[in-house]
Design a protein around this motif. Structure first.
Motif, PDB file in Angstrom:
ATOM      1  N   CYS A  62      -5.251  -5.816  18.493  1.00 58.14           N
ATOM      2  CA  CYS A  62      -5.881  -5.349  17.118  1.00 58.14           C
ATOM      3  C   CYS A  62      -6.296  -6.412  16.127  1.00 58.14           C
ATOM      4  CB  CYS A  62      -4.669  -4.496  16.614  1.00 58.14           C
ATOM      5  SG  CYS A  62      -4.549  -2.982  17.621  1.00 58.14           S
ATOM      6  N   HIS A  63      -5.349  -7.398  15.951  1.00 55.39           N
ATOM      7  CA  HIS A  63      -5.681  -8.702  14.993  1.00 55.39           C
ATOM      8  C   HIS A  63      -6.923  -9.362  15.030  1.00 55.39           C
ATOM      9  CE1 HIS A  63      -4.987 -12.689  13.688  1.00 55.39           C
ATOM     10  NE2 HIS A  63      -4.624 -12.210  12.564  1.00 55.39           N
ATOM     11  N   GLY A  64      -7.181  -9.463  16.589  1.00 60.42           N
ATOM     12  CA  GLY A  64      -8.201 -10.100  16.948  1.00 60.42           C
ATOM     13  C   GLY A  64      -9.325  -9.324  16.607  1.00 60.42           C
ATOM     14  N   VAL A  65      -9.636  -8.083  16.823  1.00 61.14           N
ATOM     15  CA  VAL A  65     -10.821  -7.326  16.793  1.00 61.14           C
ATOM     16  C   VAL A  65     -10.932  -7.191  15.120  1.00 61.14           C
ATOM     17  CG1 VAL A  65     -11.432  -4.889  16.756  1.00 61.14           C
ATOM     18  CG2 VAL A  65     -10.689  -5.959  18.724  1.00 61.14           C
ATOM     19  N   MET A  66      -9.875  -7.102  14.522  1.00 60.87           N
ATOM     20  CA  MET A  66      -9.900  -6.997  13.102  1.00 60.87           C
ATOM     21  C   MET A  66     -10.703  -8.111  12.213  1.00 60.87           C
ATOM     22  SD  MET A  66      -6.952  -6.635   9.830  1.00 60.87           S
ATOM     23  CE  MET A  66      -6.448  -8.349  10.506  1.00 60.87           C
ATOM     24  N   LEU A  67     -10.124  -9.396  12.846  1.00 56.98           N
ATOM     25  CA  LEU A  67     -10.985 -10.672  12.311  1.00 56.98           C
ATOM     26  C   LEU A  67     -12.071 -10.772  12.869  1.00 56.98           C
ATOM     27  CD1 LEU A  67      -7.836 -13.129  12.034  1.00 56.98           C
ATOM     28  CD2 LEU A  67      -8.881 -12.028  10.328  1.00 56.98           C
ATOM     29  N   ALA A  68     -12.563 -10.230  14.089  1.00 57.51           N
ATOM     30  CA  ALA A  68     -13.695 -10.670  14.581  1.00 57.51           C
ATOM     31  C   ALA A  68     -14.807  -9.743  13.663  1.00 57.51           C
ATOM     32  CB  ALA A  68     -13.865 -10.173  16.021  1.00 57.51           C
ATOM     33  N   TRP A  69     -14.342  -8.840  13.030  1.00 61.67           N
ATOM     34  CA  TRP A  69     -15.371  -7.889  12.453  1.00 61.67           C
ATOM     35  C   TRP A  69     -15.165  -8.275  10.888  1.00 61.67           C
ATOM     36  CZ3 TRP A  69     -19.096  -5.150  14.249  1.00 61.67           C
ATOM     37  CH2 TRP A  69     -18.849  -4.628  15.347  1.00 61.67           C
ATOM     38  N   SER A  70     -14.383  -8.649  10.474  1.00 62.28           N
ATOM     39  CA  SER A  70     -14.029  -9.079   8.965  1.00 62.28           C
ATOM     40  C   SER A  70     -14.416 -10.494   8.620  1.00 62.28           C
ATOM     41  CB  SER A  70     -12.717  -8.533   8.328  1.00 62.28           C
ATOM     42  OG  SER A  70     -11.636  -9.388   8.897  1.00 62.28           O
ATOM     43  N   SER A  71     -14.053 -11.375   9.346  1.00 61.43           N
ATOM     44  CA  SER A  71     -14.241 -12.768   8.952  1.00 61.43           C
ATOM     45  C   SER A  71     -15.095 -13.741   9.774  1.00 61.43           C
ATOM     46  CB  SER A  71     -12.430 -13.310   8.959  1.00 61.43           C
ATOM     47  OG  SER A  71     -12.793 -14.666   8.607  1.00 61.43           O
ATOM     48  N   PRO A  72     -16.278 -13.815   9.278  1.00 60.90           N
ATOM     49  CA  PRO A  72     -17.507 -14.546  10.296  1.00 60.90           C
ATOM     50  C   PRO A  72     -16.881 -15.856  10.309  1.00 60.90           C
ATOM     51  CG  PRO A  72     -18.364 -13.405   8.457  1.00 60.90           C
ATOM     52  CD  PRO A  72     -16.812 -13.339   8.167  1.00 60.90           C
ATOM     53  N   GLY A  73     -16.287 -16.552   9.718  1.00 64.94           N
ATOM     54  CA  GLY A  73     -15.778 -17.968   9.900  1.00 64.94           C
ATOM     55  C   GLY A  73     -14.622 -18.023  10.978  1.00 64.94           C
ATOM     56  N   GLU A  74     -14.065 -17.112  11.112  1.00 64.68           N
ATOM     57  CA  GLU A  74     -13.024 -17.104  12.280  1.00 64.68           C
ATOM     58  C   GLU A  74     -13.243 -16.384  13.498  1.00 64.68           C
ATOM     59  OE1 GLU A  74      -8.953 -17.718   9.592  1.00 64.68           O
ATOM     60  OE2 GLU A  74      -9.844 -15.547   9.700  1.00 64.68           O
ATOM     61  N   ARG A  75     -14.472 -16.009  13.511  1.00 62.64           N
ATOM     62  CA  ARG A  75     -14.956 -15.012  14.400  1.00 62.64           C
ATOM     63  C   ARG A  75     -14.669 -15.476  15.970  1.00 62.64           C
ATOM     64  NH1 ARG A  75     -19.991 -12.437  13.040  1.00 62.64           N
ATOM     65  NH2 ARG A  75     -18.520 -11.017  11.837  1.00 62.64           N
ATOM     66  N   LEU A  76     -15.088 -16.997  16.298  1.00 63.67           N
ATOM     67  CA  LEU A  76     -14.856 -17.158  17.630  1.00 63.67           C
ATOM     68  C   LEU A  76     -13.622 -17.337  18.077  1.00 63.67           C
ATOM     69  CD1 LEU A  76     -15.906 -18.885  19.916  1.00 63.67           C
ATOM     70  CD2 LEU A  76     -15.508 -21.018  18.934  1.00 63.67           C
ATOM     71  N   TYR A  77     -12.452 -17.671  17.191  1.00 66.52           N
ATOM     72  CA  TYR A  77     -11.086 -17.842  17.388  1.00 66.52           C
ATOM     73  C   TYR A  77     -10.599 -16.361  17.742  1.00 66.52           C
ATOM     74  CZ  TYR A  77     -10.265 -22.387  15.731  1.00 66.52           C
ATOM     75  OH  TYR A  77     -10.464 -23.723  15.483  1.00 66.52           O
ATOM     76  N   ALA A  78     -11.178 -15.396  16.838  1.00 65.30           N
ATOM     77  CA  ALA A  78     -10.730 -13.956  17.020  1.00 65.30           C
ATOM     78  C   ALA A  78     -11.199 -13.452  18.340  1.00 65.30           C
ATOM     79  CB  ALA A  78     -11.268 -13.043  15.870  1.00 65.30           C
ATOM     80  N   TRP A  79     -12.333 -13.589  18.816  1.00 69.84           N
ATOM     81  CA  TRP A  79     -12.743 -13.335  20.172  1.00 69.84           C
ATOM     82  C   TRP A  79     -11.925 -13.756  21.356  1.00 69.84           C
ATOM     83  CZ3 TRP A  79     -14.406  -8.645  20.363  1.00 69.84           C
ATOM     84  CH2 TRP A  79     -15.216  -8.248  19.413  1.00 69.84           C
ATOM     85  N   ILE A  80     -11.678 -15.120  21.223  1.00 69.47           N
ATOM     86  CA  ILE A  80     -10.737 -15.787  22.171  1.00 69.47           C
ATOM     87  C   ILE A  80      -9.426 -15.049  22.237  1.00 69.47           C
ATOM     88  CG2 ILE A  80      -9.561 -17.954  22.846  1.00 69.47           C
ATOM     89  CD1 ILE A  80     -12.057 -19.412  21.648  1.00 69.47           C
ATOM     90  N   GLU A  81      -8.820 -14.720  20.997  1.00 72.10           N
ATOM     91  CA  GLU A  81      -7.654 -13.877  21.039  1.00 72.10           C
ATOM     92  C   GLU A  81      -7.754 -12.544  21.624  1.00 72.10           C
ATOM     93  OE1 GLU A  81      -4.502 -12.316  17.738  1.00 72.10           O
ATOM     94  OE2 GLU A  81      -6.498 -13.021  16.948  1.00 72.10           O
TER      95      GLU A  81
END
Length: 106
Positions: A62-81
């Motif tokens: 859930c944390h990764g999906v939320m950040l992938a959608w809301s924070s473009p600068g952290e999108r790569l980390y979020a999708w890896i998560e």
């Protein structure tokens, strides 16, 4: 596989939060320590560690999906998560799935 996924998740969080020097204490206590401690439990063959890894992986997902959608600068980390969280969920439940689907009822 569960041990490798948990260690990779802890390494990802360390790279994400600890190396840039942002949110050092929160990053360590909330993100890096839980998968590292669960990895130690899995290495010691604790069944509870596998269970809690699966439960916490739902939060990581859930944390990764939320950040992938809301924070473009952290999108790569979020999708890896997200990918690692799904791998943790799958590998934590693999033994139960094999036991459940491997038996023939008769």
């Amino acid at each position: 596989m569960l041990l490798v996924c948990l260690l990779a998740l802890a390494a990802l969080f360390a790279l994400w939060y600890l190396l840039p020097g942002r949110h050092w204490i929160a990053g360590l206590t909330v993100f890096v320590l839980p998968p590292a401690l669960l990895a130690a439990g899995v290495a010691l063959r604790s069944r509870l560690a596998g269970y809690w890894a699966g439960v916490l992986a739902l939060f990581w997902f859930c944390h990764g999906v939320m950040l992938a959608w809301s924070s473009p600068g952290e999108r790569l980390y979020a999708w890896i998560e997200v990918v690692l969280a799904l791998a943790v969920i799958f590998s934590a439940n693999l033994a139960g799935l094999k036991a459940r689907l491997g038996r023939k009822r008769g």
